[in-house]
Structure formats: C-alpha cells, structure tokens
Design a protein around this motif. Structure first.
Motif, short mmCIF file in Angstrom:
data_model
loop_
_atom_site.label_atom_id
_atom_site.label_comp_id
_atom_site.label_asym_id
_atom_site.label_seq_id
_atom_site.Cartn_x
_atom_site.Cartn_y
_atom_site.Cartn_z
N LYS A 15 0.85 -1.16 -0.06
CA LYS A 15 -0.06 0.13 0.23
C LYS A 15 0.96 1.18 0.01
N GLU A 16 2.05 1.15 0.75
CA GLU A 16 2.70 2.37 0.86
C GLU A 16 3.71 2.65 -0.22
N GLU A 17 4.15 1.53 -1.00
CA GLU A 17 4.98 1.45 -2.15
C GLU A 17 4.15 1.99 -3.33
N ASN A 18 2.95 1.27 -3.64
CA ASN A 18 2.20 1.77 -5.00
C ASN A 18 1.05 2.51 -4.73
N SER A 19 0.73 3.39 -3.74
CA SER A 19 -0.45 3.86 -3.55
C SER A 19 -0.85 5.02 -4.62
N GLY A 20 0.37 5.45 -5.45
CA GLY A 20 0.08 6.37 -6.52
C GLY A 20 -0.06 5.71 -7.99
N SER A 21 0.06 4.62 -8.14
CA SER A 21 0.06 4.05 -9.25
C SER A 21 -1.41 3.73 -9.76
N VAL A 22 -1.77 3.93 -11.15
CA VAL A 22 -2.98 4.08 -11.64
C VAL A 22 -3.70 2.50 -11.40
N GLU A 23 -2.92 1.52 -11.53
CA GLU A 23 -3.33 0.27 -11.28
C GLU A 23 -3.78 0.10 -9.81
N PHE A 24 -2.95 0.45 -8.94
CA PHE A 24 -3.20 0.58 -7.56
C PHE A 24 -4.76 1.16 -7.26
N GLN A 25 -4.71 2.27 -7.66
CA GLN A 25 -5.81 3.16 -7.48
C GLN A 25 -7.09 2.62 -8.02
N VAL A 26 -7.09 1.90 -9.29
CA VAL A 26 -8.07 1.02 -9.80
C VAL A 26 -8.56 -0.03 -9.01
N PHE A 27 -7.46 -0.76 -8.50
CA PHE A 27 -7.71 -1.83 -7.38
C PHE A 27 -8.54 -1.46 -6.38
N LEU A 28 -7.90 -0.06 -5.82
CA LEU A 28 -8.72 0.18 -4.50
C LEU A 28 -10.20 0.72 -4.82
N PHE A 29 -10.39 1.41 -6.09
CA PHE A 29 -11.81 1.63 -6.37
C PHE A 29 -12.75 0.44 -6.66
N THR A 30 -12.12 -0.77 -7.28
CA THR A 30 -12.90 -1.78 -7.53
C THR A 30 -13.16 -2.56 -6.38
N SER A 31 -12.10 -2.64 -5.17
CA SER A 31 -12.61 -3.21 -3.82
C SER A 31 -13.75 -2.37 -3.11
N LYS A 32 -13.66 -0.97 -3.23
CA LYS A 32 -14.69 -0.22 -2.65
C LYS A 32 -16.23 -0.38 -3.31
N ILE A 33 -16.21 -0.47 -4.71
CA ILE A 33 -17.36 -0.73 -5.64
C ILE A 33 -17.95 -2.15 -5.00
N ARG A 34 -17.04 -3.17 -5.09
CA ARG A 34 -17.79 -4.39 -4.63
C ARG A 34 -18.32 -4.44 -3.31
N ARG A 35 -17.71 -3.63 -2.35
CA ARG A 35 -18.16 -3.54 -0.83
C ARG A 35 -19.56 -2.91 -1.16
N LEU A 36 -19.56 -1.89 -1.93
CA LEU A 36 -20.61 -0.97 -1.85
C LEU A 36 -21.83 -1.75 -2.47
N THR A 37 -21.49 -2.44 -3.56
CA THR A 37 -22.46 -3.32 -4.09
C THR A 37 -23.01 -4.32 -3.37
N SER A 38 -22.48 -5.08 -2.68
CA SER A 38 -22.80 -5.94 -1.61
C SER A 38 -23.75 -5.44 -0.55
N HIS A 39 -23.32 -3.96 0.03
CA HIS A 39 -24.19 -3.33 0.88
C HIS A 39 -25.45 -2.92 0.18
N LEU A 40 -25.35 -2.56 -0.96
CA LEU A 40 -26.83 -2.11 -1.49
C LEU A 40 -27.63 -3.18 -1.79
N GLU A 41 -27.23 -4.61 -1.92
CA GLU A 41 -28.06 -5.50 -2.00
C GLU A 41 -29.07 -5.59 -0.88
N PHE A 42 -28.55 -5.64 0.20
CA PHE A 42 -29.43 -5.44 1.55
C PHE A 42 -30.19 -4.15 1.64
N HIS A 43 -29.68 -3.03 1.34
CA HIS A 43 -30.19 -1.74 1.69
C HIS A 43 -30.51 -1.14 0.40
#
Length: 90
Positions: A15-43
């Motif tokens: 996280k500390e080494e690669n936090s600025g790369s585009v791939e890492f940012q897309v990876f973090l956004f994808t994990s947030k998207i999947r977490r929010l999607t599972s939340h919205l299935e219930f709510h």
C-alpha cells in the motif's frame, strides 16, 4: 454486511509503495465498488450510498480510460486480473 475477501489481498507495505500508481488506484476503487454493491443488495433504498457508488464508478472509469490510452498492455492485464468487463463505446 458481508466482508469481501478481495479487500484484504494487499499488504500494508504494498500500500505504501504503490499507492500512487493507476493500477493500484483502480484496484482500491474496485474493492470499494464491490463492498458498496454488496451493501446495496441488502439496503436498496440507501440513496447516499448509491450516489457514492456512482461517483467511485466515474473515477474508476476515468482512470481506466487514461490507462487504455497511455499503456494498452497494462490496461488489458489489469482488466483480466480484476475481472472487469470492457466499457461500452459510443
């Protein structure tokens, strides 16, 4: 809420080494998207989370567009790793 195993794949050192790369940012956004999607299935009526999801989707789309224009090989590799489908073109 269901925990997604996808989120805990990266270590703190990576996280500390690669936090600025585009791939890492897309990876973090994808994990947030999947977490929010599972939340919205219930709510289904959580409209603020829906808005946040749309904002994150837009940010990820802009980063993917940038990556596809600059470095096509890295873009295709990332799309395969994260199991994201290609966006529709107009």
């Amino acid at each position: 809420m269901v925990k997604n195993s996808f989120i805990s794949v990266i270590t703190q050192k990576e996280k500390e080494e690669n936090s600025g790369s585009v791939e890492f940012q897309v990876f973090l956004f994808t994990s947030k998207i999947r977490r929010l999607t599972s939340h919205l299935e219930f709510h289904k009526r959580d409209f603020l989370s829906q808005r946040g999801l749309r904002k994150i989707l837009g940010k990820r789309q802009r980063l993917l567009t940038y990556l596809s224009k600059k470095k096509k090989v890295r873009y295709t590799k990332l799309m395969d790793q994260l199991d994201i489908r290609e966006p529709k073109t107009r």
